[in-house]
Each structure stands twice: as C-alpha cells, then as structure tokens.
Scaffold this active site. Structure first.
Site, PDB file in Angstrom:
ATOM      1  N   GLY A   1       4.076  11.077 -23.579  1.00  0.00           N
ATOM      2  CA  GLY A   1       4.578  12.440 -23.677  1.00  0.00           C
ATOM      3  C   GLY A   1       5.574  12.686 -24.795  1.00  0.00           C
TER       4      GLY A   1
ATOM      5  N   ARG B   1       0.449   9.491 -28.635  1.00  0.00           N
ATOM      6  CA  ARG B   1       0.595  10.487 -29.706  1.00  0.00           C
ATOM      7  C   ARG B   1       1.528  10.095 -30.861  1.00  0.00           C
ATOM      8  NH1 ARG B   1      -0.867  15.693 -28.589  1.00  0.00           N
ATOM      9  NH2 ARG B   1      -0.589  15.190 -26.391  1.00  0.00           N
TER      10      ARG B   1
ATOM     11  N   TYR C   1      -6.869  23.918 -27.145  1.00  0.00           N
ATOM     12  CA  TYR C   1      -5.515  24.319 -26.731  1.00  0.00           C
ATOM     13  C   TYR C   1      -4.897  25.368 -27.653  1.00  0.00           C
ATOM     14  CZ  TYR C   1      -5.645  19.426 -24.950  1.00  0.00           C
ATOM     15  OH  TYR C   1      -5.971  18.237 -24.372  1.00  0.00           O
TER      16      TYR C   1
ATOM     17  N   CYS D   1     -21.268  26.674 -32.902  1.00  0.00           N
ATOM     18  CA  CYS D   1     -21.543  28.040 -32.472  1.00  0.00           C
ATOM     19  C   CYS D   1     -20.564  28.454 -31.379  1.00  0.00           C
ATOM     20  CB  CYS D   1     -22.978  28.163 -31.977  1.00  0.00           C
ATOM     21  SG  CYS D   1     -24.161  27.767 -33.257  1.00  0.00           S
TER      22      CYS D   1
END
Ligand SMILES: *Cc1c(COP(=O)(O)O)cnc(C)c1O
Length: 421
Positions: A231, A276, A315, A342
C-alpha cells in the site's frame, strides 16, 4: 513526480529496431537503488523483511533481482508460489497471503515451508483438513473494521473489505492454534492502497503492535513477526512526493520501543509486502503513435491499448505520458492518447497538455512497472506486450516475448472445430 526515463531518444529508437513497440521496459539499476534505500531505512529494526508482492510484476527475472537484494515474495496463488520457487524463494522467504484458497495450494505452500497467512478463522479447520495437521508457523490477517485505536489518519473502509479476521476472532484463533501445537505466530494487516501519507503506515503499525500486545495477554501467544502489508504509494502525478521511508521507519521504531519492547516481544520481525513502490516507478510502457484524428477532440492513436495497461481505463488512474525526444518541447497541444480497444475508456491520457505529437513518435507511459503488464488481458483479441530489462551495465535483455496469435488460440482445439457440425 515520476522518475526519468533512462534511455535517450536515439537509444530508444535504436531499441525499437530490435524490439518493435509496444513493450515494457524496466530499469534494473533504479530498482536495486530503491531497494537498498528501503532496506537501509528499516535496518534500525532487529529483523526486517520486504516480501515483494509478486502480483505487481510476476516476472522471474525481476524476482531474481529482488531476491538478490534480500527480498522475499508475497504470493496469493499457486503460479506465484511457483514463480518464487523458480528463483530460489521459499520457506521463510515466501508469505502466502491468499484468500479463498484451494486445498492444493495450501499443500504446495506447506510442502515448501512457506509461511501461511490465513485470511479467516474458519480456515484453521480447512487447513487441518487439507494437510492432516497444522504447520509450525501460522500468520493471521487482521481486518480492523471501524476500529481506529487512536490513529490520527483515516484508514479507508476496512469494514467493507472481504479480507481478514476481526479482533475478537483473532484472540480465539491464536488460542486454538496454540492448543493445536502451532509454535510460531505472525500477525498481518493491509489497510492501505497507493497511500502517500507516511503517517498512515505508522498508524497501521500502532494498530498492529497494540493488538500483538493484547494477543499476548489474552491468547498467550508471542507474535514473532508482524506484516504491515503493502500500500505504499508512488507519485503518479506531477507535484506528488514519494513516501519518506526513513521517516516511516523511525516512526514505527518509536512505537516498537514504546510497546513491543516493554511487552517482552522483542525481537519481533517487521515485514512489508509492497509491490508498487519497488518496481512501479522503474517500469515504462513504450508505444508508438500510429494515427491522429481531429474530431470534437484531438486524438492520438497508439499501437498499444488498455490490454497492456488497464489502470487508466479501470480506475481512471493518472499516468504521466512523455514523447521521446520532445521532453523539453512546449506543451501547447491537448490530446486524448488512446489505444485500439473497442471501449471508450481505453485512453492512456485524457485532455492532456502535451507537445505536438506526430505519427511515428514514441510515447512513453510512466510508472507502469507495477500492476501494469501483470493486469493485461486478451479482450478484443489483443496480444499483450513483451517485457525488456535495462541491465545495470546498460545492455537490454528481453525477459518476456510479446504474445503471438498462436498463444491466443492455444486453449482452443482448432482441429476439433474443423470436424465440428
Ligand atoms: C496487492 C497486495 C499487496 C501489494 O500492494 P502494493 O500496492 O503493490 O504495494 C500486498 N499484499 C497484499 C495482500 C495485496 O493484496
């Protein structure tokens, strides 16, 4: 602010002759430097381990670099456990933080000696049934719900999250495991995602440390390690700053001295399972502008799409976009930079101020090294990009080839179709 792309325009153009766009490229040197900074910041603890969240960048070449730097692996599926084992990570170096886990996956993990991090109290019986007995070491995942326990910063809405056990359940769960002969215990929580406020992680540690002390009193178990989850955010947007890990480590250390030491729980290993910040800023998606279009907005069409990087589409996430060779050109155009899927959400950048983009320009999407290629998919028959590694010596190695049409059709029985009536 995102980190600088490591290749000059000439170097990147030359690279695309050998490896056509689109591709991901990761910077080994920068990943190693960040990990050294991470480990140094937390070296003030008697024991520390970062378990890299494999889901963020599941490539064994990357995992090997991380393992060399002393990281473990945080896994949540059998293939992730297998990837970790491929690079020599197992036993104490693997945290199996899974949920809704099949029995076979527990069996594999326990056979390797990996640490089992149980998501729920009912999984104690499930694990016993799966294995015949409980492993020597067990960790539990804590969901603090609305409890803030004197924390300063706001912790999302854990009561809406499917993960972890309540405090009351944990008191019972550790007792049950201790009575069943489990010898070593860990305590885990993860209540943040892409969080840039460093105090958040100190508050999370307080929550977990207080609970560790309570578990000693009420369940009679000594927690040997706490895992504070992942996180830790990264500065995707201009003006944002990376999390100051020295500040976080010092803040957690102060709490450790105040609560863990007097409770007789020292030495207790401190763990994180970040993905991350480890690879995110040091991986880029490189794509080429192949179309331009002028309707109600100005569009630049690329040879990639959200099948390679779905964060913006899924997101609405912001990723910095630069144009190779035009880093210092005035940003006097406004574009939507789009992919070929698409789906109208397939846009790497929306109404973004950028330099003039011409067909053939190389477009670099920043901060794509975590939850990037890994979240890719094949919708619309899209073939996912390959991955390159810029080695510390400046050479480039392909660490995953681009997908082919044969890969896409591999699960179909095409001969069966021919005779199917
Ligand atoms: C996704 C995840 C992580 C890694 O999160 P990052 O935001 O990449 O640091 C760590 N632990 C668990 C249990 C996760 O689900």
């Amino acid at each position: 602010m995102s980190s600088n792309f490591p290749l000059s325009h000439e170097e990147l153009e030359a690279l695309t002759k050998k490896f056509p766009t689109p591709f991901y490229i990761y910077d080994e040197k920068a990943i190693r430097e960040y990990l050294r900074y991470f480990h140094k910041a937390f070296s003030i603890f008697p024991e520390f381990r970062e378990y890299f969240a494999v889901k963020a960048c599941p490539n064994p070449y990357i995992l090997k670099i991380l393992a060399e730097e002393g990281c473990g692996a945080d896994c949540s599926s059998l293939p992730e456990l297998m990837l970790s084992k491929m690079v020599g990570l197992k036993g104490e170096f693997v945290m199996f933080t899974s949920n809704e886990t099949p029995a076979e996956e527990y069996q594999y993990a326990v056979a390797e000696g990996d640490i089992i991090n149980l998501d729920d109290i009912t999984h104690i019986d499930f694990l016993k049934e799966s294995l015949g007995k409980l492993p020597e070491t067990i960790c539990f995942r804590y969901n603090p719900g609305q409890a803030k326990h004197g924390c300063n910063s706001i912790i999302g809405s854990p009561e809406e999250a499917k993960y972890g056990c309540t405090r009351e359940q944990l008191i019972e769960a550790y007792k049950t495991c201790k009575d069943a002969g489990v010898k070593r215990f860990g305590l885990h929580t993860m209540v943040a995602s892409n969080e840039l406020n460093p105090d958040f992680f100190i508050d999370t540690a307080k929550l977990v440390f207080d609970l560790a002390v309570e578990l000693k009193e009420k369940s009679g178990v000594s927690i040997s390690f706490v895992d504070l989850g992942g996180g830790i955010g990264i500065p995707y947007k201009p003006g944002q700053k990376p999390v100051d890990l020295e500040y976080v480590a010092k803040g957690i250390h102060k709490l450790y001295e105040e609560t863990i030491v007097p409770a007789g729980l020292d030495p207790m290993r401190i763990c994180f399972e970040c993905g991350r910040p480890i690879t995110g800023p040091y991986g880029w998606l490189v794509t080429r502008a192949i179309h331009e279009k002028h309707i109600y907005r100005e569009y630049i069409g690329t040879d990639s799409c959200m099948a390679d990087l779905m964060r913006p589409g899924m997101y609405g996430a912001y990723h910095e976009v630069t144009v190779s060779g035009k880093e210092n050109a005035p940003k006097d155009h406004v574009y939507d930079v789009v992919g070929s899927l698409c789906e109208n959400c397939d846009k790497f950048a929306v109404q973004r101020e950028l330099p003039e983009i011409n067909r053939g320009d190389l477009i670099i999407v920043h901060d794509a090294g975590a939850h990037g290629r890994a979240m890719g998919f094949n919708y619309n028959g899209k073939l996912r990009a390959g991955e390159l590694l810029l080695r510390s010596d400046g050479s480039v190695k392909q660490i995953r080839r681009r997908e082919t049409i044969d890969d896409l059709f591999a699960t179909l029985d095409l001969q069966g179709v021919a005779s199917f009536e």
